[in-house]
Design an enzyme around this catalytic site. Structure first.
Site, PDB file in Angstrom:
ATOM      1  N   CYS A   1     -22.010 -17.654 -39.653  1.00  0.00           N
ATOM      2  CA  CYS A   1     -22.835 -17.129 -41.095  1.00  0.00           C
ATOM      3  C   CYS A   1     -21.239 -16.758 -41.938  1.00  0.00           C
ATOM      4  O   CYS A   1     -20.368 -16.680 -41.594  1.00  0.00           O
ATOM      5  CB  CYS A   1     -23.411 -15.694 -40.874  1.00  0.00           C
ATOM      6  SG  CYS A   1     -24.713 -16.115 -39.723  1.00  0.00           S
ATOM      7  N   GLY A  58     -23.348 -21.316 -43.797  1.00  0.00           N
ATOM      8  CA  GLY A  58     -24.834 -21.243 -43.310  1.00  0.00           C
ATOM      9  C   GLY A  58     -25.630 -21.766 -44.468  1.00  0.00           C
ATOM     10  O   GLY A  58     -25.488 -21.375 -45.686  1.00  0.00           O
ATOM     11  N   ASN A  87     -21.707 -11.582 -39.184  1.00  0.00           N
ATOM     12  CA  ASN A  87     -21.101 -12.877 -38.834  1.00  0.00           C
ATOM     13  C   ASN A  87     -20.921 -12.825 -37.111  1.00  0.00           C
ATOM     14  O   ASN A  87     -19.942 -12.045 -36.981  1.00  0.00           O
ATOM     15  CB  ASN A  87     -20.252 -13.476 -39.505  1.00  0.00           C
ATOM     16  CG  ASN A  87     -19.535 -14.695 -38.993  1.00  0.00           C
ATOM     17  OD1 ASN A  87     -20.063 -15.507 -38.389  1.00  0.00           O
ATOM     18  ND2 ASN A  87     -18.414 -15.025 -39.175  1.00  0.00           N
ATOM     19  N   GLY A  88     -21.631 -13.370 -36.441  1.00  0.00           N
ATOM     20  CA  GLY A  88     -21.336 -13.634 -35.307  1.00  0.00           C
ATOM     21  C   GLY A  88     -22.519 -13.369 -33.989  1.00  0.00           C
ATOM     22  O   GLY A  88     -23.587 -13.744 -34.516  1.00  0.00           O
ATOM     23  N   TYR A 118     -13.901 -27.030 -37.051  1.00  0.00           N
ATOM     24  CA  TYR A 118     -15.139 -27.406 -37.735  1.00  0.00           C
ATOM     25  C   TYR A 118     -15.434 -26.521 -39.298  1.00  0.00           C
ATOM     26  O   TYR A 118     -15.597 -27.003 -40.011  1.00  0.00           O
ATOM     27  CB  TYR A 118     -16.376 -27.696 -36.798  1.00  0.00           C
ATOM     28  CG  TYR A 118     -17.490 -28.009 -37.489  1.00  0.00           C
ATOM     29  CD1 TYR A 118     -17.914 -29.321 -37.776  1.00  0.00           C
ATOM     30  CD2 TYR A 118     -18.412 -27.060 -37.896  1.00  0.00           C
ATOM     31  CE1 TYR A 118     -18.981 -29.580 -38.558  1.00  0.00           C
ATOM     32  CE2 TYR A 118     -19.527 -27.453 -38.593  1.00  0.00           C
ATOM     33  CZ  TYR A 118     -19.717 -28.651 -38.654  1.00  0.00           C
ATOM     34  OH  TYR A 118     -21.161 -28.977 -39.514  1.00  0.00           O
ATOM     35  N   ASP A 127     -13.754 -37.898 -35.572  1.00  0.00           N
ATOM     36  CA  ASP A 127     -14.476 -36.595 -35.866  1.00  0.00           C
ATOM     37  C   ASP A 127     -13.820 -35.628 -35.438  1.00  0.00           C
ATOM     38  O   ASP A 127     -13.039 -35.603 -34.612  1.00  0.00           O
ATOM     39  CB  ASP A 127     -15.794 -36.730 -35.363  1.00  0.00           C
ATOM     40  CG  ASP A 127     -17.075 -36.000 -36.009  1.00  0.00           C
ATOM     41  OD1 ASP A 127     -16.849 -35.348 -37.121  1.00  0.00           O
ATOM     42  OD2 ASP A 127     -18.210 -36.192 -35.874  1.00  0.00           O
ATOM     43  N   ASP A 128     -14.370 -34.245 -35.920  1.00  0.00           N
ATOM     44  CA  ASP A 128     -13.717 -32.984 -35.573  1.00  0.00           C
ATOM     45  C   ASP A 128     -14.071 -32.511 -34.070  1.00  0.00           C
ATOM     46  O   ASP A 128     -13.209 -32.015 -33.311  1.00  0.00           O
ATOM     47  CB  ASP A 128     -14.148 -31.889 -36.481  1.00  0.00           C
ATOM     48  CG  ASP A 128     -15.569 -31.873 -36.576  1.00  0.00           C
ATOM     49  OD1 ASP A 128     -16.236 -31.171 -35.493  1.00  0.00           O
ATOM     50  OD2 ASP A 128     -16.097 -32.222 -37.626  1.00  0.00           O
TER      51      ASP A 128
END
Length: 513
Positions: A2, A28, A101-102, A257, A365-366
């Site tokens: 988030c 998010g 966030n987490g 990412y 790609d990452d």
């Protein structure tokens, strides 16, 4: 994952919070919310959807106050719905709103403890609401009519003693101030800065430094692991270390990412880290295939673009933008539900045939998580006429669940779990597959950073740094996820049945309202 933000200003902060959340939208896309405070009165707007869809002029007009917090959400355990949009709020003590966030790994036991011991009711299955009630209870224990910074810091100390997991938090205490704190391992990012105005200094905390940059705040630094920052409504900033046995081990997947390349986290430039990822991956390609026949390097936009450029330069091959992104489709990795991810890939990317036809193409790609996206893109490349399709991942194989706030909670969903590299290559339909080495990934982030040498790499090496994640816990969250996705499917079927034409709304399915 988030995005969170908090501002203590000298004028209304509603539009600034809106702008910050728009900048953090990549973290998010499921829901968004803002809470402001003026004269002790809290005002809130939150709902499912993108920031631009959740807030209207009428909402901004009532979101008054010089202090506020905001949140953009993506679900980490299959749970969705407007009730889970943040910030969350409790009225005792003082009135507290919190954005998080987490992910907490002991949320279930904490929820039971809150009910039986703290006599607090948790209304949702969100660990963020659990975290809010733990903080509120610890602050109430200080027993003050007017809390000061020492009371706030004591409450945060209590949170650290009870809570385990990855968390970055910003909380608004009505009439008094904003507190921001970070888990003792520094897993989830949190930065803060200030801005001088004609009315005095303003302060801001956010998940990424780019939000501060765009709003004109000067980056002071990162909130340290276990540290708390308390900013009063008058603009006084206080700091204190509130945890014991702290260490800085930020989530390396932020650099792979999640974070924007123009962000700096714990002194690490995300842009520079991704450049080095590409360089180190190129060195591995040249070592394993010095006589490679790659004609062109094409990144899968957007997060692999920087690594792809560095890789192409290092191996002496043309770099081309062969995949064009529809920027009105969200990030597929963070969309809830596997079927949504599958459907959205074709809507999101379209190949330029001229860059594929008759060529040996290296797609970069990452990372490769579930394998759904790269599988479909490889097929697109073949349909566009590619002679051979090679695939490079700027990250190692993702094998283990993530329990600290990223939507990778079950090994069975991960394509590399239980498969060799050759088996993954066959599964995604590539002619050749190469992964980044973990040591090289860590070196790419650590190089040039001051004081950061360790990272949370649990998704790659299975080492859970909080020390309390076992098979029983992983099995439990896997079962919870399966039950949650079953509920989502039932909810979608019910919506289809209620629709007058028997169809469901695609935009609603994607949580874009």
């Amino acid at each position: 994952m988030c995005g969170i933000v908090g501002i203590v200003g000298k004028r209304d902060v509603n539009t600034q919070l809106y702008d910050a959340l728009t900048i953090l939208q990549h973290r998010g896309q499921d829901a968004a919310g803002i809470m402001t405070c003026q004269g002790g009165k809290m005002t809130q707007q939150k709902a499912n959807g993108l920031v631009s869809d959740v807030f209207r002029t009428r909402h901004m007009q009532r979101l008054v106050g010089n202090v506020g917090i905001g949140h953009v959400r993506y679900p980490t355990a299959g749970s969705t719905g407007p009730a889970l949009a943040q910030p969350f709020y409790v009225n005792s003590p003082y009135g507290i709103a919190l954005a998080h966030n987490g992910n907490l790994v002991n949320a279930d036991s904490l929820s039971e403890e809150l009910f039986k011991t703290d006599l607090r009711h948790v209304n949702t299955d969100s660990d963020s609401e659990v975290l809010l009630n733990v903080f509120a209870h610890e602050l109430q224990l200080q027993g003050k009519l007017v809390p000061n910074q020492d009371d706030v810091f004591a409450a945060v100390e209590g949170v650290h003693k009870r809570v385990s997991g990855g968390y970055a938090v910003v909380a608004l205490i009505a009439r008094y101030g904003i507190v921001a704190f970070r888990d003792p391992n520094g897993i989830r990012p949190l930065v803060y800065g200030k801005r001088d105005t004609d009315k005095g200094e303003e302060y801001m905390v956010a998940s990424e430094s780019v939000a501060l940059d765009v709003l004109g705040f000067e980056l002071i630094g990162d909130v340290a692991p276990g540290e708390a920052i308390y900013i009063t409504f008058d603009g006084e900033l206080h700091r204190k270390q509130c945890a014991q046995n702290t260490r800085l081990m930020p989530c390396i997947f932020e650099h792979v990412y999640f974070a924007r390349p123009d962000s700096i986290m714990d002194g690490v430039s995300v842009y520079k880290a991704r450049l080095r990822q590409g360089e180190k991956l190129a060195e591995k390609i040249l070592a394993e295939r010095p006589d490679h026949d790659i004609d062109v390097v094409i990144p899968i936009p957007d997060s692999s673009r920087v690594a792809g450029q560095a890789l192409a330069y290092k191996i002496g091959v043309k770099f081309r933008e062969g995949l064009i992104k529809n920027r009105y489709i969200g990030r597929t990795f963070i969309m809830p539900g596997q079927q949504l991810r599958k459907k959205s890939v074709r809507q999101k990317l379209n190949p330029i045939e001229l860059e594929f036809r008759g060529k040996n193409v290296l797609l970069v790609d990452d990372s490769i998580v579930r394998g759904t996206t790269c599988q479909q893109i490889i097929q697109m490349a073949r349909e566009a006429g590619a002679a051979k399709v090679y695939f490079a991942s700027a990250a190692p194989a993702v094998i283990y669940p993530n329990v600290y706030g990223i939507d990778m909670p079950t090994s069975k969903e991960l394509i590399a779990y239980g498969r060799t590299q050759d088996e993954v290559c066959k599964e995604i339909g590539a002619d050749w597959l190469i992964y980044q080495e973990l040591d090289d990934l860590v070196a790419a982030s650590a190089e040039g950073a001051d004081g950061v040498s360790e990272f949370d790499c649990a998704v790659f090496d299975g080492k859970y740094i909080t020390g309390d994640v076992d098979k029983e816990y992983l099995d439990r969250i896997q079962n919870a996820r399966q039950e949650g996705e079953g509920g989502q499917k039932k909810e979608r079927r019910e919506k289809e049945e209620e629709s007058p034409i028997g169809l469901h709304n695609d935009s609603e399915d994607l949580h874009v309202h």
